[in-house]
Structures are given as C-alpha cells and as structure tokens.
Design a protein around this motif. Structure first.
Motif, short mmCIF file in Angstrom:
data_model
loop_
_atom_site.label_atom_id
_atom_site.label_comp_id
_atom_site.label_asym_id
_atom_site.label_seq_id
_atom_site.Cartn_x
_atom_site.Cartn_y
_atom_site.Cartn_z
N GLY A 10 0.83 -1.20 0.00
CA GLY A 10 0.00 0.00 0.00
C GLY A 10 0.86 1.24 0.00
O GLY A 10 2.08 1.18 -0.19
N THR A 11 0.24 2.36 0.27
CA THR A 11 0.96 3.64 0.26
C THR A 11 0.85 4.36 1.60
O THR A 11 1.29 5.50 1.71
CB THR A 11 0.42 4.55 -0.84
OG1 THR A 11 -0.98 4.75 -0.62
CG2 THR A 11 0.64 3.95 -2.22
N ALA A 12 0.29 3.73 2.60
CA ALA A 12 0.08 4.37 3.90
C ALA A 12 1.41 4.58 4.62
O ALA A 12 2.39 3.89 4.38
CB ALA A 12 -0.86 3.54 4.76
N ARG A 13 1.41 5.51 5.52
CA ARG A 13 2.58 5.79 6.36
C ARG A 13 2.14 5.71 7.82
O ARG A 13 1.04 6.14 8.17
CB ARG A 13 3.14 7.18 6.09
CG ARG A 13 3.61 7.39 4.68
CD ARG A 13 5.01 6.87 4.54
NE ARG A 13 5.51 7.17 3.22
CZ ARG A 13 5.94 6.24 2.39
NH1 ARG A 13 5.93 4.99 2.74
NH2 ARG A 13 6.39 6.56 1.21
N PHE A 100 -12.16 -5.28 6.39
CA PHE A 100 -10.77 -4.86 6.54
C PHE A 100 -10.73 -3.35 6.62
O PHE A 100 -11.05 -2.66 5.66
CB PHE A 100 -9.94 -5.37 5.36
CG PHE A 100 -8.47 -5.11 5.50
CD1 PHE A 100 -7.71 -5.86 6.37
CD2 PHE A 100 -7.85 -4.12 4.76
CE1 PHE A 100 -6.35 -5.64 6.50
CE2 PHE A 100 -6.50 -3.90 4.87
CZ PHE A 100 -5.74 -4.65 5.75
N HIS A 101 -10.38 -2.80 7.79
CA HIS A 101 -10.38 -1.35 7.97
C HIS A 101 -8.99 -0.82 8.35
O HIS A 101 -8.86 0.01 9.23
CB HIS A 101 -11.44 -0.93 8.99
CG HIS A 101 -11.33 -1.65 10.31
ND1 HIS A 101 -11.91 -2.86 10.52
CD2 HIS A 101 -10.69 -1.33 11.45
CE1 HIS A 101 -11.63 -3.26 11.76
NE2 HIS A 101 -10.90 -2.34 12.34
N TYR A 102 -7.99 -1.35 7.67
CA TYR A 102 -6.61 -0.92 7.89
C TYR A 102 -6.02 -0.51 6.55
O TYR A 102 -6.63 -0.72 5.50
CB TYR A 102 -5.78 -2.06 8.49
CG TYR A 102 -6.27 -2.51 9.83
CD1 TYR A 102 -6.02 -1.76 10.97
CD2 TYR A 102 -7.00 -3.68 9.97
CE1 TYR A 102 -6.47 -2.17 12.22
CE2 TYR A 102 -7.46 -4.10 11.20
CZ TYR A 102 -7.19 -3.35 12.32
OH TYR A 102 -7.64 -3.74 13.54
N GLU A 103 -4.85 0.08 6.61
CA GLU A 103 -4.11 0.42 5.40
C GLU A 103 -2.78 -0.30 5.43
O GLU A 103 -2.31 -0.72 6.50
CB GLU A 103 -3.91 1.92 5.30
CG GLU A 103 -5.22 2.68 5.13
CD GLU A 103 -5.01 4.19 5.04
OE1 GLU A 103 -3.86 4.64 5.04
OE2 GLU A 103 -6.01 4.90 5.01
N LEU A 104 -2.16 -0.45 4.27
CA LEU A 104 -0.88 -1.15 4.17
C LEU A 104 0.23 -0.17 3.79
O LEU A 104 0.02 0.75 3.01
CB LEU A 104 -0.97 -2.25 3.11
CG LEU A 104 -2.04 -3.31 3.36
CD1 LEU A 104 -2.12 -4.26 2.17
CD2 LEU A 104 -1.74 -4.07 4.63
N PRO A 112 -3.33 1.53 11.16
CA PRO A 112 -4.74 1.90 11.26
C PRO A 112 -5.13 2.87 10.15
O PRO A 112 -4.35 3.73 9.75
CB PRO A 112 -4.85 2.59 12.62
CG PRO A 112 -3.64 2.15 13.39
CD PRO A 112 -2.58 1.90 12.37
N ALA A 113 -6.34 2.71 9.64
CA ALA A 113 -6.84 3.62 8.60
C ALA A 113 -7.05 5.00 9.18
O ALA A 113 -7.52 5.14 10.30
CB ALA A 113 -8.13 3.07 8.01
N ARG A 114 -6.69 5.99 8.41
CA ARG A 114 -6.86 7.37 8.85
C ARG A 114 -8.19 7.89 8.33
O ARG A 114 -8.62 7.56 7.25
CB ARG A 114 -5.72 8.24 8.34
CG ARG A 114 -4.40 7.74 8.92
CD ARG A 114 -3.26 8.69 8.68
NE ARG A 114 -3.50 10.03 9.11
CZ ARG A 114 -3.24 10.50 10.34
NH1 ARG A 114 -2.78 9.70 11.25
NH2 ARG A 114 -3.46 11.76 10.63
#
Length: 116
Positions: A10-13, A100-104, A112-114
């Motif tokens: 993913g692109t999350a930080r 699924f409520h997270y980010e990668l 955790p999803a923002r």
C-alpha cells in the motif's frame, strides 16, 4: 520464490499520532516482520517449489495482513498442509476480509486507517 501479489502493498505511512491505535495491530505486524525475514533469508534457499501461486510464504503474508495474526496463521498452516506433491496446485489467492479497515505500508505492514 514468487513476488508478493500487488494487494500486499500500500501507500500508507505510520504516524506518531497512530501510536495508541497501532497497538492493536502490533501482533499482526510482529508476524509480518517474521515473514519478511523468512522470505528474505530462508525462502530463497528453497527456490520455487510451491505448487500454488502465490507461494506459501506470500500467501501467509496476505493472510496475516487481511485476517490478523491468529486466523492468518491458521489459514497459512492449512495452505502449507495442502501444498504437497499430490496436490494439483494452481492459483490460490487470499480471500479479502469483508471488514478490513486498515491500510498497508509500502513494505506490507498494517497501520490503522486514517479518517482525514
């Protein structure tokens, strides 16, 4: 060793403000860290021997990302038991978790999803 499927990145930080909410994904990320080390060190020694695509270790990464440390490990163990010389093999992707409520992250870790 096959590459991880595209859904495993993913692109999350991870941000400092996510620290408290990130405690819930700590076991999941600990198992993912073990799998990353396994895929970098041990998996290349075996070569491409898995009868399924993605490989069993790549499947384990996706299963732990989508379903958590416990259920992802159970799914991965079941996949390893099915990967034997008598199995037909083929494409066997991890079914996405319905909620699924997270980010990668770009390295495949879960944050955790923002909401912003």
């Amino acid at each position: 060793m096959s590459a991880l499927p595209s859904y495993a990145f993913g692109t999350a930080r991870f941000r400092a403000s996510d620290l408290i909410r990130g405690i819930l994904v700590l076991p999941r990320n600990a198992v993912l860290a073990f799998l990353v080390v396994y895929r970098a060190v041990i998996s290349p020694l075996y070569g491409d021997v898995c009868r399924y695509y993605p490989s069993c270790s790549a499947y384990a990464v996706g299963a732990v990302q989508q379903h958590g440390a416990v259920w992802g490990t159970i799914l991965s163990a079941w996949r390893i038991l099915r990967c034997n010389p008598w199995s037909k093999g083929g494409v066997d992707d991890v079914r996405p978790h319905a909620h699924f409520h997270y980010e990668l992250t770009p390295h495949g870790f879960v944050v955790p999803a923002r909401k912003d």
